[in-house]
Design an enzyme around this catalytic site. Structure first.
Site, short mmCIF file in Angstrom:
data_model
loop_
_atom_site.label_atom_id
_atom_site.label_comp_id
_atom_site.label_asym_id
_atom_site.label_seq_id
_atom_site.Cartn_x
_atom_site.Cartn_y
_atom_site.Cartn_z
N HIS A 186 1.46 0.39 -13.33
CA HIS A 186 1.75 -0.82 -13.64
C HIS A 186 2.94 -0.68 -13.72
O HIS A 186 3.25 0.22 -14.49
CB HIS A 186 1.55 -1.12 -15.00
CG HIS A 186 2.06 -3.17 -15.43
ND1 HIS A 186 1.18 -4.02 -15.17
CD2 HIS A 186 3.00 -2.81 -15.64
CE1 HIS A 186 1.74 -4.37 -15.43
NE2 HIS A 186 3.14 -4.23 -15.95
N LYS A 201 -17.26 -13.73 -9.17
CA LYS A 201 -16.42 -12.76 -9.04
C LYS A 201 -17.65 -11.47 -9.23
O LYS A 201 -17.22 -10.47 -8.87
CB LYS A 201 -15.53 -12.41 -9.86
CG LYS A 201 -14.64 -10.56 -10.33
CD LYS A 201 -13.72 -10.27 -11.93
CE LYS A 201 -12.95 -11.37 -12.11
NZ LYS A 201 -11.54 -11.38 -11.95
N MET A 249 -3.96 -6.28 -7.47
CA MET A 249 -3.53 -8.06 -8.62
C MET A 249 -5.13 -8.99 -8.43
O MET A 249 -4.71 -9.80 -8.49
CB MET A 249 -2.35 -9.08 -7.04
CG MET A 249 -1.90 -8.07 -6.66
SD MET A 249 -0.95 -6.75 -7.66
CE MET A 249 0.59 -7.69 -8.85
N ARG A 250 -5.79 -8.62 -8.81
CA ARG A 250 -7.35 -8.78 -9.53
C ARG A 250 -7.82 -7.94 -10.82
O ARG A 250 -7.70 -7.23 -11.07
CB ARG A 250 -8.15 -8.82 -8.81
CG ARG A 250 -8.43 -9.94 -8.52
CD ARG A 250 -8.78 -9.35 -7.48
NE ARG A 250 -8.99 -10.41 -5.77
CZ ARG A 250 -9.00 -12.31 -6.16
NH1 ARG A 250 -9.49 -11.93 -6.97
NH2 ARG A 250 -7.86 -12.36 -4.94
N ILE A 309 -10.13 -6.39 -12.92
CA ILE A 309 -11.18 -6.28 -13.07
C ILE A 309 -11.89 -6.44 -14.06
O ILE A 309 -12.05 -7.06 -15.30
CB ILE A 309 -11.17 -4.67 -13.28
CG1 ILE A 309 -10.43 -4.04 -12.49
CG2 ILE A 309 -12.92 -3.43 -13.45
CD1 ILE A 309 -10.86 -3.74 -10.96
N ASN A 350 -4.90 2.28 -13.36
CA ASN A 350 -3.91 0.95 -12.73
C ASN A 350 -2.17 1.83 -13.02
O ASN A 350 -2.10 2.35 -13.79
CB ASN A 350 -3.89 -0.05 -13.44
CG ASN A 350 -3.47 -0.88 -12.88
OD1 ASN A 350 -3.31 -0.92 -11.25
ND2 ASN A 350 -2.56 -2.03 -13.98
N ASN A 381 2.11 3.01 -3.04
CA ASN A 381 0.90 4.04 -3.18
C ASN A 381 -0.52 4.70 -2.39
O ASN A 381 -0.43 5.46 -3.25
CB ASN A 381 0.97 3.34 -4.84
CG ASN A 381 1.88 3.15 -5.94
OD1 ASN A 381 1.84 4.11 -6.12
ND2 ASN A 381 2.38 2.26 -5.69
N GLY A 417 0.98 -1.07 -0.58
CA GLY A 417 0.09 -0.42 0.36
C GLY A 417 0.94 1.03 0.01
O GLY A 417 0.53 2.21 -0.08
C1 GAR Z 1 3.61 -1.14 -7.21
O1 GAR Z 1 4.89 -1.54 -7.76
C2 GAR Z 1 2.67 -1.57 -8.61
O2 GAR Z 1 3.10 -0.48 -9.84
C3 GAR Z 1 1.85 -2.94 -8.61
O3 GAR Z 1 2.22 -3.19 -7.46
C4 GAR Z 1 3.00 -2.58 -6.81
C5 GAR Z 1 2.11 -2.41 -5.59
O4 GAR Z 1 3.33 -1.47 -4.44
N1 GAR Z 1 1.57 -3.29 -9.40
C6 GAR Z 1 1.43 -4.32 -10.49
O5 GAR Z 1 1.90 -4.92 -10.92
C7 GAR Z 1 0.01 -4.19 -11.49
N2 GAR Z 1 -0.03 -5.26 -12.83
P1 GAR Z 1 2.38 -0.86 -3.60
O6 GAR Z 1 0.98 -2.11 -2.66
O7 GAR Z 1 3.48 -0.45 -2.64
O8 GAR Z 1 1.64 0.18 -3.38
#
Ligand code: GAR
Length: 187
Positions: A109, A65, A90-91, A93, A107, A14, A12
């Site tokens: 990535h 879902k 990580m799911r 939509i 999103n 982000n 979390g």
């Molecule tokens: C982030 O690095 C994001 O880019 C990635 O998960 C991480 C979550 O980090 N997302 C993906 O890989 C989506 N395909 P966080 O929980 O520290 O925000």
């Protein structure tokens, strides 16, 4: 004030960057709900610190879902959510959320899409020996990491350590997500 929903499954950082920017006025909005599909995820502790209401669910408790997505969408309707920000959710939509919130879901990535889609983008990029890494923010549609790109930022790294790529990338993620949310809200 505009209302954001943040969806997360993990640590979390982000979510925290967005919540902090809302709290100190860099984003003119509030995180009105955090949606999390994993009890015990690190993001939930961060949500407590920021006082963000949470919707935590276990997908296994639902027949399909569409059932849990209906609950999420109903809750978001009740709040009046303007923008949904996926932040390590990580799911994929599904149809229920896309039909009700399509065009309002973004999103982040950890690759320069369309390279390295999916859940192991950083590891795959390191395996290829990539020299220019990056972060992408895109609209979410029915494809995996395939919606129209909103923002990208790159950085150079010539080494073989996925943890270091992830660390460098996250610094960029936190800045780029705040900037991009602002751009969208102010349009
Ligand atoms: C982030 O690095 C994001 O880019 C990635 O998960 C991480 C979550 O980090 N997302 C993906 O890989 C989506 N395909 P966080 O929980 O520290 O925000």
């Amino acid at each position: 004030m505009k209302k954001l929903a943040v969806f997360a499954s993990g640590s979390g950082t982000n979510y925290e960057a967005i919540a902090e920017a809302c709290a100190d006025g860099r984003i003119d909005a509030e995180v009105a709900i955090l949606v999390c599909d994993k009890a015990g995820a690190g993001v939930l502790g961060r949500a407590v610190r920021f006082g963000t209401p949470t919707l935590v669910f276990n997908p296994k408790d639902y027949a399909c879902k569409a059932d849990f997505e209906k609950e999420i969408a109903d809750r978001m309707d009740a709040i009046g959510i303007d923008l949904v920000c996926l932040a390590g959710y990580m799911r994929i939509i599904g149809e229920e959320l896309l039909s009700r919130y399509g065009g309002r879901i973004i999103n982040i990535h950890p690759s320069l899409l369309p390279a390295f889609k999916g859940a192991h983008a950083v590891e795959q990029a390191v395996e290829y020996g990539v020299k220019v890494y990056g972060i992408t923010i895109h609209w979410v549609d029915e494809s995996l990491d395939g919606g129209r790109i909103i923002a990208q930022r790159s950085f150079d790294y010539d080494g073989g350590d996925p943890a270091e790529v992830h660390r460098l990338g996250q610094v960029i993620e936190h800045q780029l997500y705040v900037e991009t949310i602002n751009r969208i809200l102010n349009k």
